[in-house]
Design a protein around this motif. Structure first.
Motif, PDB file in Angstrom:
ATOM      1  N   GLY A  26       0.887  -1.188  -0.244  1.00  0.00           N
ATOM      2  CA  GLY A  26       0.182   0.080   0.197  1.00  0.00           C
ATOM      3  C   GLY A  26       1.270   1.105  -0.025  1.00  0.00           C
ATOM      4  N   LEU A  27       0.554   2.264   0.154  1.00  0.00           N
ATOM      5  CA  LEU A  27       1.454   3.881  -0.574  1.00  0.00           C
ATOM      6  C   LEU A  27       0.777   4.226   0.863  1.00  0.00           C
ATOM      7  CD1 LEU A  27       0.476   3.965  -3.967  1.00  0.00           C
ATOM      8  CD2 LEU A  27       1.685   3.372  -2.763  1.00  0.00           C
ATOM      9  N   LYS A  28       0.096   4.030   1.363  1.00  0.00           N
ATOM     10  CA  LYS A  28       0.032   4.407   3.386  1.00  0.00           C
ATOM     11  C   LYS A  28      -0.894   3.843   4.390  1.00  0.00           C
ATOM     12  CE  LYS A  28      -3.660   6.648   3.347  1.00  0.00           C
ATOM     13  NZ  LYS A  28      -5.577   8.002   4.115  1.00  0.00           N
ATOM     14  N   ASP A  29      -0.286   4.282   5.557  1.00  0.00           N
ATOM     15  CA  ASP A  29      -0.832   2.792   6.909  1.00  0.00           C
ATOM     16  C   ASP A  29      -1.916   3.332   6.836  1.00  0.00           C
ATOM     17  OD1 ASP A  29      -0.621   5.746   7.706  1.00  0.00           O
ATOM     18  OD2 ASP A  29       0.307   5.240   8.629  1.00  0.00           O
ATOM     19  N   GLN A  30      -2.681   1.954   7.462  1.00  0.00           N
ATOM     20  CA  GLN A  30      -4.097   2.264   7.436  1.00  0.00           C
ATOM     21  C   GLN A  30      -3.524   0.923   8.729  1.00  0.00           C
ATOM     22  OE1 GLN A  30      -6.001  -1.097   4.624  1.00  0.00           O
ATOM     23  NE2 GLN A  30      -3.953  -0.714   3.744  1.00  0.00           N
ATOM     24  N   TRP A  31      -4.924   1.203   9.436  1.00  0.00           N
ATOM     25  CA  TRP A  31      -5.825  -0.508  10.780  1.00  0.00           C
ATOM     26  C   TRP A  31      -5.888  -1.206   9.828  1.00  0.00           C
ATOM     27  CZ3 TRP A  31      -3.628   1.515  15.700  1.00  0.00           C
ATOM     28  CH2 TRP A  31      -4.206   2.283  15.851  1.00  0.00           C
ATOM     29  N   LEU A  32      -4.916  -2.135  10.811  1.00  0.00           N
ATOM     30  CA  LEU A  32      -5.119  -4.014   9.772  1.00  0.00           C
ATOM     31  C   LEU A  32      -5.175  -4.235  11.734  1.00  0.00           C
ATOM     32  CD1 LEU A  32      -2.104  -4.001   7.555  1.00  0.00           C
ATOM     33  CD2 LEU A  32      -4.390  -3.680   7.290  1.00  0.00           C
ATOM     34  N   SER A  33      -5.977  -6.008  11.485  1.00  0.00           N
ATOM     35  CA  SER A  33      -6.612  -6.772  12.805  1.00  0.00           C
ATOM     36  C   SER A  33      -5.355  -7.811  12.047  1.00  0.00           C
ATOM     37  CB  SER A  33      -7.427  -7.304  12.224  1.00  0.00           C
ATOM     38  OG  SER A  33      -8.003  -7.832  13.255  1.00  0.00           O
ATOM     39  N   ILE A  47       1.557   0.275   6.753  1.00  0.00           N
ATOM     40  CA  ILE A  47       1.463   0.235   5.486  1.00  0.00           C
ATOM     41  C   ILE A  47       1.530  -1.500   5.433  1.00  0.00           C
ATOM     42  CG2 ILE A  47       2.798   0.192   3.080  1.00  0.00           C
ATOM     43  CD1 ILE A  47       3.443   2.444   3.902  1.00  0.00           C
ATOM     44  N   ASN A  48       0.357  -2.325   4.650  1.00  0.00           N
ATOM     45  CA  ASN A  48       0.010  -3.052   4.046  1.00  0.00           C
ATOM     46  C   ASN A  48       0.915  -3.562   3.239  1.00  0.00           C
ATOM     47  OD1 ASN A  48      -1.312  -5.767   4.653  1.00  0.00           O
ATOM     48  ND2 ASN A  48      -2.555  -5.115   3.123  1.00  0.00           N
ATOM     49  N   ARG A 247      -3.332   7.547  -3.105  1.00  0.00           N
ATOM     50  CA  ARG A 247      -2.695   6.820  -1.769  1.00  0.00           C
ATOM     51  C   ARG A 247      -3.421   5.909  -1.566  1.00  0.00           C
ATOM     52  NH1 ARG A 247       0.004   9.871   2.276  1.00  0.00           N
ATOM     53  NH2 ARG A 247       1.033   8.078   2.844  1.00  0.00           N
ATOM     54  N   GLU A 248      -4.736   5.475  -1.502  1.00  0.00           N
ATOM     55  CA  GLU A 248      -5.402   4.405  -1.605  1.00  0.00           C
ATOM     56  C   GLU A 248      -5.299   3.298  -2.163  1.00  0.00           C
ATOM     57  OE1 GLU A 248      -6.902   4.398   1.163  1.00  0.00           O
ATOM     58  OE2 GLU A 248      -7.199   6.944   1.723  1.00  0.00           O
TER      59      GLU A 248
END
Length: 259
Positions: A26-33, A47-48, A247-248
């Motif tokens: 990915g191009l941006k960090d995100q909340w991941l479980s 970032i995934n 970036r998504e």
């Protein structure tokens, strides 16, 4: 060519066995479980980034079965490894019909707790028709001789799907799709697909209004491909919850295994 997130990774490859190893980010960090046990998980913002191994078997003509194993670069455990799979008939030439089943849901090699390894009924059955535009129109769109433009229209049916509003499973999700893919210099490509949900309540926040991708594809064994794709949660301008920022999307580097 456009019914799956991989855009039919092995389109154009006539070998019975095909494989690819890829890195996606990915191009941006995100909340991941992130699962860390058989019945536990933790939330982390990052970032995934994934390593993917895709294998395909085509026993006859354009019939195929494909599986992609995915594992995160960091925070790896057996519970974080998942897979995606598809099978069916898919001729990548223009003026052909395809029927494909694909499942990109919560498929786990080592499911936690009482969860199943896969939920087949939550996959999508897609019937699609690929076609070329009339020559009188196509000749005004092609940049140079040897380029190609193939379009597709289709319908997807998902027997069971998760509804965020209801926090429960619902039945019979219907999606219509249409799009085109342009290939120039036989390797560089741009693809775009639009989706329409007859029942707007069935469209979830992660279901895009459209998807698009572009990049370079070598296709032959031993070659490389690099592509950018954006397909999750995209919205047309003016719609609520618009989330179509560049970036998504995800960038992928793919190596087609030399066998």
């Amino acid at each position: 060519m456009f019914t799956t997130r991989w855009g039919r990774l092995f389109s154009g490859n006539k070998d019975k066995f095909s494989g690819a190893l890829s890195f996606s980010s990915g191009l941006k960090d995100q909340w991941l479980s992130i699962p860390n046990g058989s019945d536990s998980a933790r939330q982390k913002k990052k970032i995934n980034q994934l390593m993917n191994l895709s294998l395909q078997y085509s026993p006859y003509s354009y019939w195929f079965a494909n599986i992609t194993l995915r594992a995160p670069i960091a925070d790896t455990s057996k519970y974080t490894t998942d897979f995606r799979y598809s099978f069916g008939y898919d001729d990548w030439h223009a003026n052909t019909l395809s029927l494909v089943y694909s499942n990109y849901g919560d498929n786990r090699l080592f499911p936690s707790g009482n969860k199943r390894r896969t939920y087949f009924e939550q996959g999508a059955f897609t019937l699609a028709w690929k076609f070329s535009l009339p020559k009188s129109i196509e000749r005004h769109l092609l940049i140079q001789q040897g380029d190609s433009l193939v379009c597709q229209t289709g319908y997807s049916w998902i027997p069971r799907y998760y509804s965020l509003a209801d926090n429960d499973l619902r039945s019979n999700k219907n999606v219509f799709l249409g799009g085109c893919g342009y290939t120039f210099k036989q390797h560089f490509f741009v693809r775009a697909t639009a989706f329409w949900f007859p029942d707007s309540a069935q469209q979830q926040p992660w279901n895009g209004d459209y998807s698009y991708s572009f990049g370079y594809a070598g296709y032959t064994p031993g070659s490389f491909s690099v592509q950018y794709a954006n397909y999750s949660g995209t919205r047309y301008p003016g719609r609520s919850s618009s989330n179509a920022k560049f970036r998504e999307g995800t960038i992928s580097l793919i190596w087609f295994l030399p066998f």
